[in-house]
Design a protein around this motif. Structure first.
Motif, PDB file in Angstrom:
ATOM      1  N   UNK A  50      50.706  36.086  44.362  1.00  8.59           N
ATOM      2  CA  UNK A  50      51.021  35.578  42.974  1.00  8.59           C
ATOM      3  C   UNK A  50      50.217  34.129  42.736  1.00  8.59           C
ATOM      4  N   UNK A  51      50.318  33.941  41.427  1.00  6.38           N
ATOM      5  CA  UNK A  51      49.445  32.575  41.097  1.00  6.38           C
ATOM      6  C   UNK A  51      50.143  32.075  39.769  1.00  6.38           C
ATOM      7  N   UNK A  52      50.206  30.753  39.808  1.00  9.77           N
ATOM      8  CA  UNK A  52      50.707  29.998  38.778  1.00  9.77           C
ATOM      9  C   UNK A  52      49.492  30.131  37.440  1.00  9.77           C
ATOM     10  N   UNK A  53      49.821  30.515  36.539  1.00  5.75           N
ATOM     11  CA  UNK A  53      49.008  30.601  35.328  1.00  5.75           C
ATOM     12  C   UNK A  53      49.634  30.256  33.930  1.00  5.75           C
ATOM     13  N   UNK A  54      48.761  29.962  32.905  1.00  2.69           N
ATOM     14  CA  UNK A  54      49.348  29.742  31.519  1.00  2.69           C
ATOM     15  C   UNK A  54      49.266  30.892  30.761  1.00  2.69           C
ATOM     16  N   UNK A  55      49.810  31.085  29.320  1.00  7.46           N
ATOM     17  CA  UNK A  55      49.698  32.181  28.536  1.00  7.46           C
ATOM     18  C   UNK A  55      48.182  32.251  28.185  1.00  7.46           C
ATOM     19  N   UNK A  65      54.488  40.872  32.155  1.00  2.00           N
ATOM     20  CA  UNK A  65      53.391  40.261  33.455  1.00  2.00           C
ATOM     21  C   UNK A  65      53.481  39.070  33.663  1.00  2.00           C
ATOM     22  N   UNK A  66      54.447  38.186  32.905  1.00  2.00           N
ATOM     23  CA  UNK A  66      54.262  36.764  33.068  1.00  2.00           C
ATOM     24  C   UNK A  66      55.721  36.209  33.057  1.00  2.00           C
ATOM     25  N   UNK A  67      56.007  35.373  33.893  1.00  2.00           N
ATOM     26  CA  UNK A  67      57.304  34.497  33.619  1.00  2.00           C
ATOM     27  C   UNK A  67      57.090  33.044  33.568  1.00  2.00           C
ATOM     28  N   UNK A  68      57.174  32.291  32.525  1.00  2.00           N
ATOM     29  CA  UNK A  68      57.146  31.007  32.402  1.00  2.00           C
ATOM     30  C   UNK A  68      58.293  30.082  32.912  1.00  2.00           C
ATOM     31  N   UNK A  69      58.034  29.153  33.827  1.00  2.00           N
ATOM     32  CA  UNK A  69      59.120  28.465  34.419  1.00  2.00           C
ATOM     33  C   UNK A  69      59.132  27.082  34.240  1.00  2.00           C
ATOM     34  N   UNK A  70      57.968  26.381  33.883  1.00  2.00           N
ATOM     35  CA  UNK A  70      57.726  24.911  33.946  1.00  2.00           C
ATOM     36  C   UNK A  70      57.340  24.619  32.354  1.00  2.00           C
ATOM     37  N   UNK A  81      54.197  22.214  22.853  1.00  2.00           N
ATOM     38  CA  UNK A  81      54.613  22.345  24.143  1.00  2.00           C
ATOM     39  C   UNK A  81      53.885  23.718  24.585  1.00  2.00           C
ATOM     40  N   UNK A  82      53.721  23.707  25.889  1.00  2.00           N
ATOM     41  CA  UNK A  82      53.145  24.935  26.663  1.00  2.00           C
ATOM     42  C   UNK A  82      53.833  25.092  27.785  1.00  2.00           C
ATOM     43  N   UNK A  83      53.692  26.143  28.598  1.00  2.00           N
ATOM     44  CA  UNK A  83      54.245  26.659  29.783  1.00  2.00           C
ATOM     45  C   UNK A  83      53.345  27.029  30.799  1.00  2.00           C
ATOM     46  N   UNK A  84      53.689  26.581  32.119  1.00  2.00           N
ATOM     47  CA  UNK A  84      53.161  27.318  33.227  1.00  2.00           C
ATOM     48  C   UNK A  84      53.945  28.263  33.848  1.00  2.00           C
ATOM     49  N   UNK A  85      53.560  29.292  34.219  1.00  2.00           N
ATOM     50  CA  UNK A  85      54.485  30.426  34.973  1.00  2.00           C
ATOM     51  C   UNK A  85      53.781  31.266  35.944  1.00  2.00           C
ATOM     52  N   UNK A  86      54.552  32.510  36.317  1.00  2.00           N
ATOM     53  CA  UNK A  86      53.735  33.209  37.292  1.00  2.00           C
ATOM     54  C   UNK A  86      53.383  34.725  36.885  1.00  2.00           C
ATOM     55  N   UNK A  87      52.023  34.938  37.560  1.00  2.00           N
ATOM     56  CA  UNK A  87      51.648  36.321  37.344  1.00  2.00           C
ATOM     57  C   UNK A  87      51.358  37.036  38.650  1.00  2.00           C
ATOM     58  N   UNK A  88      51.315  38.302  38.996  1.00  2.00           N
ATOM     59  CA  UNK A  88      51.093  39.024  39.965  1.00  2.00           C
ATOM     60  C   UNK A  88      49.643  39.604  39.960  1.00  2.00           C
ATOM     61  N   UNK A  89      48.760  39.576  40.704  1.00  2.00           N
ATOM     62  CA  UNK A  89      47.431  40.271  40.748  1.00  2.00           C
ATOM     63  C   UNK A  89      47.929  41.695  41.026  1.00  2.00           C
ATOM     64  N   UNK A  90      47.111  42.586  40.126  1.00  2.00           N
ATOM     65  CA  UNK A  90      47.452  43.827  40.294  1.00  2.00           C
ATOM     66  C   UNK A  90      46.773  44.349  41.682  1.00  2.00           C
ATOM     67  N   UNK A  91      47.386  45.389  42.398  1.00  2.00           N
ATOM     68  CA  UNK A  91      46.996  45.741  43.448  1.00  2.00           C
ATOM     69  C   UNK A  91      47.334  45.219  44.877  1.00  2.00           C
ATOM     70  N   UNK A  95      60.521  37.259  44.439  1.00  2.00           N
ATOM     71  CA  UNK A  95      60.118  35.838  44.207  1.00  2.00           C
ATOM     72  C   UNK A  95      60.289  35.315  42.797  1.00  2.00           C
ATOM     73  N   UNK A  96      59.677  36.229  41.869  1.00  2.00           N
ATOM     74  CA  UNK A  96      59.629  35.810  40.440  1.00  2.00           C
ATOM     75  C   UNK A  96      61.164  35.878  39.933  1.00  2.00           C
ATOM     76  N   UNK A  97      61.804  36.729  40.488  1.00  2.00           N
ATOM     77  CA  UNK A  97      63.208  36.804  40.147  1.00  2.00           C
ATOM     78  C   UNK A  97      63.980  35.477  40.513  1.00  2.00           C
ATOM     79  N   UNK A  98      63.695  35.190  41.895  1.00  2.00           N
ATOM     80  CA  UNK A  98      64.232  34.112  42.553  1.00  2.00           C
ATOM     81  C   UNK A  98      63.875  32.865  41.494  1.00  2.00           C
ATOM     82  N   UNK A  99      62.848  32.501  41.190  1.00  2.00           N
ATOM     83  CA  UNK A  99      62.435  31.402  40.244  1.00  2.00           C
ATOM     84  C   UNK A  99      63.085  31.450  39.037  1.00  2.00           C
TER      85      UNK A  99
END
Length: 356
Positions: free
Chosen positions: A94-99, A133-138, A262-272, A282-286
């Motif tokens: 999992x990695x913290x990424x922006x749009x 493929x992305x969830x922004x939480x911050x 405004x902008x957002x930091x969020x989570x994405x998951x590397x394919x594979x 974990x994403x659902x938890x966040x």
């Protein structure tokens, strides 16, 4: 393991070593294929780390038994993210990424796994904070702040006032980057929020010409921005809301003006990743309001779950980006525009800064 895969892994180690990926060899190469009870998460690192662990990592471990190993990625994680997939190393789950990052990770080739979020999991999530493929939480704002000891009677209420040096004399600070600065220059020039994008760079630069001589400091990073506001070296400045709040929390007489972007930091998951289900869990938890409330109480970025605001002290909630009265005056950063135009806009902006 095939010779090709061995070569890919060697190339990955060489490249990530060159870019400064902060991971030790044991963490990377201890047999992870069998470690279904461990997730490796790449986040922004630094002072953010303890907040992430308190709000998300440790509670997730306690609730699920899945261990979280967090590592810091580069400020621009796209190259590292691609390498984790292209090398078939599965070094990150999992990695913290922006749009902006997401656009680059799905352009020529898709590097992102689906989040598989059900409708029931998205309760309270603000519009635009969740994709397949992305969830922004911050959520953070590029806004304005001023010293209340300087402006005690007539107070600035927006970017037009920032540009009005006759009515509001004083020392000003502006960011040494075009991101957010160009948008605010257009707001000061009378452009309606709905018309900010696509950015008219010529008009933005002409607007900046008008304020240039009144800018005392062109700040380069968040810590410097906070210090400028704390010390009173500047009387008003553009800022990230968390940086202004840090100055306020230290006791400085600073007030935020909620106009800007405004902008957002969020989570994405590397394919594979072989730990896809655990990463999705974990994403659902966040997404839960209780977890986001803890995070926003520490970091000062706004939660993306509106229900989280109900769990935060009201006085603090009013200083967060996603507090309704604040968010309604902010424009969402156009990631697609910046993805295509950042290099050319930055080159022009930096050349302009160098002009005498």
């Amino acid at each position: 393991m095939s010779t090709t895969k061995n070569e890919s892994r060697r190339r990955f180690l060489k490249t990530t070593g060159a870019t400064g990926l902060a991971l030790g060899a044991p963490t990377i190469w201890i047999p992870r294929a069998m470690a279904a009870d461990t997730l490796t998460i790449a986040d922004n690192g630094g002072a953010l780390g303890p907040a992430m662990r308190m709000a998300f990592y440790d509670p997730f471990e306690k609730e699920t038994g899945i261990r979280i190993v967090n590592v810091a990625h580069e400020s621009d994680p796209v190259t590292q993210f691609k390498l984790t997939v292209d090398s078939d190393s599965h070094i990150w789950d999992l990695a913290m990424v922006t749009p902006d990052n997401v656009l680059r990770l799905t352009d020529a080739k898709n590097y992102l796994a689906p989040l598989d979020i059900g409708p029931g999991d998205a309760k309270g999530i603000l519009p635009g904070m969740l994709t397949s493929n992305w969830f922004g939480f911050s959520v953070y704002g590029v806004v304005m702040a001023y010293r209340t000891d300087k402006y005690a009677k007539a107070v600035p209420t927006g970017w037009r006032d920032f540009w009005d040096t006759s009515k509001f004399p004083g020392r000003r600070g502006l960011y040494r980057s075009p991101s957010g600065t160009l948008e605010n220059a257009l707001l000061a020039d009378g452009v309606a929020p709905k018309d900010i994008y696509p950015i008219n760079i010529d008009r933005a630069m002409k607007s900046l010409d008008k304020i240039r001589s009144s800018v005392s400091v062109w700040w380069a990073n968040g810590a410097q921005n906070t210090q400028l506001l704390q010390s009173g070296e500047v009387d008003m400045a553009d800022t990230w809301n968390a940086r202004a709040l840090a100055a306020i929390s230290s006791g400085a007489p600073v007030k935020i003006v909620w106009e800007g972007t405004y902008s957002v930091d969020g989570w994405s998951i590397p394919v594979g990743t072989p730990r896809l289900k655990q990463a999705q869990q974990f994403v659902r938890f966040c997404m839960r309001p209780d977890r986001q409330a803890v995070y926003a109480s520490i970091v000062a970025n706004g939660p993306s779950n509106s229900d989280a605001l109900k769990l935060i002290d009201p006085k603090r909630a009013e200083l967060l980006t996603t507090y309704p009265k604040n968010l309604e005056r902010l424009i969402r950063r156009d990631s697609a525009w910046w993805g295509k135009n950042f290099d050319s806009a930055n080159e022009r902006y930096q050349e302009w800064l160098l002009q005498s």
